[in-house]
Design a protein around this motif. Structure first.
Motif: not given
Length: 541
Positions: A113-122, A125-130, A134-137, A139-146
Motif C-alpha cells: 500500500e505504501e507506493g499507492l498512498k504516495l503516488h496515487t489519490g486512491l 478501499s480502492k487501494r485494497r481492491e487494487a 494484483m496479488l491474485e494476478r 499467483g498468490i494463493v489466498e490474497p486476503e490472507r496474504a
C-alpha cells in the motif's frame, strides 16, 4: 525528445572517492516496451550503472561524467523531490534478494500500500481492491490472507512475486530487474520470468534486465549489452551477440556455459558405498512436541544407492526434499525411520569412521567458514581428529590440498572475507577432500557463483573426483550443471523420488511429467566455430 527512446544513457562514469573508475563511459538505449539485458560477471559494474538511474548509489560513489535521460529528463540532475516522484511511479525496481528488500517487520498489505498512498489519490478501499487484484494476478494463493502475513511466511519464489506485484501496482514505464531469479530453482525462475513478461507487456512497461544468467537473458531479451570491469565491451541484438560474438570476453562467457560431460558406465556391485533404504524424515510443527500427528513429512520412504566413484545428482525444485536427504545422509538430521548403510554396514556401528569418510560441501561457503580463522586453519581443522598426524604433517597436507584446489601458499593466512566467492568455495572443497573421504555430499556448491567461476569450480570438482575416486551425491536445482557432471540422476518432488536413471536417459527421454517440466526450463546448447552458441529449449516444438 526522441519518442522511440525511453531511456538514454550516455558516457556514464561512476567513481569512488579516491578517483578509481567503477563504471567507465558506458552508453546504451532502452526503447518503450522492450526487454533490454545487461550481462556480465560480479564486479562488472552492471548493478551500479542501473542504480545510478534512480540515484540509489552507495555512499562514496558518484557520477563524474555523462547523463541518464529518462522520458526527456536527466535523472542525474534531478532534485531529491523530483527523484522521489520518479522512483516507483515511473521507474520501478525488483532487487536480487526479495527477503532483504521486503521489510520483515511489516505485513505484506502495508508494504504494497505504501507506493499507492504516495503516488496515487486512491481511497483506502480502492487501494485494497487494487492490491488484492494484483496479488491474485501474480499467483498468490489466498490474497486476503496474504495481506496480514509477513515476508518470512512465503517461499523465495512467492516473495519475488510479491515484489513484482508491489512494483507493477504503479504501472511504471521502466522496470529495472536486478538478478531477479538468481536464488530460485529453474522451474520457479521460469515462472517468475514469464509472469514478469506478461505483466510488463500488458502495461507496456520496458524492462532493464540485469543478470549473469546468459540462457535466461537469451530467452527474454531482444537486445543486450555485455559489461566487463565497468566497460560495455559489446552490444547489439541478442541473437547476433550469442551466435556471432566479437569480443573475447563475450566468447569467454559463452564458453563457460555448462555442456554435457563424458559418459561413464558403472557395473552393479554387491555392496555399494552408500545404501539409503526407505528413509522417512518428519519435521514437528511449532507447538507439536507432544502431538506426533502434527508432524510434516519431508521424506517419504526414500531409497538411494551410490557406487564406488560414481557421481549421483539429486535434483528437484525448492521444497522437494533433496537438501533434507543430503543432510540426513551426512548425519545432520535424524531420520524418523529407515536405514542408512555405508560399505554394507549400518553407519551407526562406527560413527567416528563414517563421519571421517563422509564429508559435505555447503551451498554458501561464506556462512560455513568461520570468519575468524585463517584459510590454513580452516583446512587443518578437518584433520584434528585424524589419528597419527602430527601438527607439521597436518600443515603439510593442508597446504598441499589448498594448492590442489588452486590456492597457493600465499592464501594460507588470509581470512574468508578476503577471498572471492569462487575462492571461498575452493576452500570449502579443500576442507572436505583433505580427509580423503569415500563419500562427498555437495549441496548446491555452485548456485551462487558467476558463470565463469562456476565453470572453474566444476572443472576443479571433476578433476578432484577423478584423482581421488570418491563417490559423490551432487545436490542441485540447476540441471545444466548436472548434465555436465553427473553419471546418474535422481529426480525428487514433494519428498519422493519420481524418476531415476542414467544421466543421458533422463535428459534425452524423461518419463515423468515433473522431470519434463524441469528440463523444459533449461536450454540445450549448440556451440559453433566462431565461439558463439545457439540455444534450443528442450521439449518445446
Amino acid at each position: 525528445m526522441n519518442k522511440d527512446i525511453l531511456l538514454s544513457v550516455r558516457n556514464l562514469t561512476l567513481c569512488r572517492g579516491d578517483g578509481a573508475k567503477l563504471v567507465d563511459g558506458i552508453s546504451f538505449d532502452v526503447r518503450p516496451g522492450e526487454i533490454f539485458g545487461i550481462v556480465g560477471e560480479s564486479g562488472s559494474g552492471k548493478t551500479l550503472a542501473t542504480r545510478a538511474l534512480m540515484a540509489l548509489l552507495p555512499a562514496g560513489i558518484t557520477p563524474t561524467t555523462g547523463e541518464t535521460v529518462f522520458e526527456g529528463q536527466d535523472t542525474l540532475a534531478m532534485s531529491p523531490r523530483d527523484l522521489r516522484s520518479l522512483r516507483g511511479a515511473r521507474i520501478g525496481m525488483v532487487f536480487q534478494e526479495p527477503m532483504t528488500s521486503l521489510n520483515p517487520s511489516m505485513v505484506i498489505g502495508r508494504q504494497l500500500e505504501e507506493g499507492l498512498k504516495l503516488h496515487t489519490g486512491l481511497s483506502p478501499s480502492k487501494r485494497r481492491e487494487a492490491i488484492l487484484a494484483m496479488l491474485e494476478r501474480v499467483g498468490i494463493v489466498e490474497p486476503e490472507r496474504a495481506l496480514s502475513a509477513y515476508p518470512h511466511e512465503f517461499s523465495g519464489g512467492m516473495r519475488q512475486r510479491i515484489m513484482l506485484a508491489s512494483v507493477m501496482l504503479l504501472k511504471p514505464a521502466l522496470l529495472v530487474a536486478d538478478e531477479p531469479t538468481t536464488a530460485l530453482d529453474a522451474v520457479i525462475q521460469r515462472d517468475v520470468m514469464e509472469l514478469m513478461v506478461e505483466l510488463t507487456r500488458a502495461e507496456g512497461t520496458a524492462v532493464l534486465l540485469i543478470s549473469h544468467d546468459l540462457p535466461m537473458v537469451a530467452r527474454y531479451t531482444s537486445r543486450i549489452a555485455v559489461m566487463e570491469k565497468g566497460v560495455v565491451v559489446e552490444s547489439g541484438t541478442t541473437e547476433d551477440i550469442l551466435t556471432r560474438p566479437q569480443h573475447p570476453y563475450t566468447r569467454k562467457l559463452l564458453s563457460s556455459l555448462p555442456g554435457r560431460g563424458e559418459t561413464r558406465a558403472f557395473q552393479s556391485e554387491d555392496v555399494p558405498v552408500l545404501a539409503v533404504e526407505d528413509v522417512i524424515v518428519d519435521y514437528l510443527k511449532a507447538g507439536a512436541l507432544f502431538r506426533q500427528s502434527q508432524a510434516k513429512r519431508a521424506l517419504h520412504g526414500v531409497s538411494v544407492t551410490i557406487r564406488q566413484g560414481e557421481v549421483v545428482a539429486l535434483v528437484g525444485g525448492s521444497g522437494s526434499g533433496k537438501t533434507t536427504l543430503g543432510r540426513t545422509i551426512a548425519g545432520l538430521i535424524h531420520q524418523t525411520s529407515g536405514e542408512i548403510r555405508f560399505g554394507g554396514r549400518p553407519r551407526e556401528e562406527d560413527w567416528a569412521t563414517y563421519r571421517r569418510s563422509c564429508q559435505m560441501v555447503f551451498q554458501d561457503p561464506y556462512s560455513s567458514l568461520d570468519p575468524r580463522m585463517t584459510i590454513l586453519k580452516l583446512v587443518e581443522e578437518a584433520l584434528r581428529t585424524m589419528p597419527g598426524l602430527s601438527s607439521a604433517e597436518r600443515r603439510r597436507r593442508a597446504l598441499a590440498t589448498l594448492a590442489e584446489v588452486g590456492l597457493p601458499e600465499e592464501f594460507a593466512n588470509r581470512l574468508p572475507h578476503e577471498l572471492s566467492g569462487g575462492q571461498r568455495q575452493r576452500v570449502a572443497i579443500a576442507r572436505a577432500v583433505v580427509r580423503q573421504p569415500k563419500l562427498l555430499i555437495a549441496d548446491e556448491p555452485v548456485s551462487a557463483l558467476d558463470v565463469t567461476v562456476r565453470a572453474q569450480v566444476l572443472a576443479l570438482f571433476a578433476d578432484l573426483q577423478k584423482k581421488h575416486g570418491f563417490s559423490c551425491l551432487f545436490i542441485s536445482h540447476d540441471l545444466s550443471v548436472v548434465e555436465q557432471i553427473a553419471d546418474r540422476v535422481i529426480v525428487m518432488q514433494h519428498g519422493e523420488i519420481v524418476e531415476e536413471g542414467p544421466r543421458d536417459g533422463i535428459f534425452d527421454n524423461p518419463q515423468h511429467a515433473y522431470t519434463r517440466r524441469l528440463l523444459s526450463a533449461i536450454p540445450a546448447l549448440d556451440f559453433n566455430e566462431t565461439g558463439g552458441v545457439k540455444l534450443k529449449w528442450r521439449l518445446e516444438d
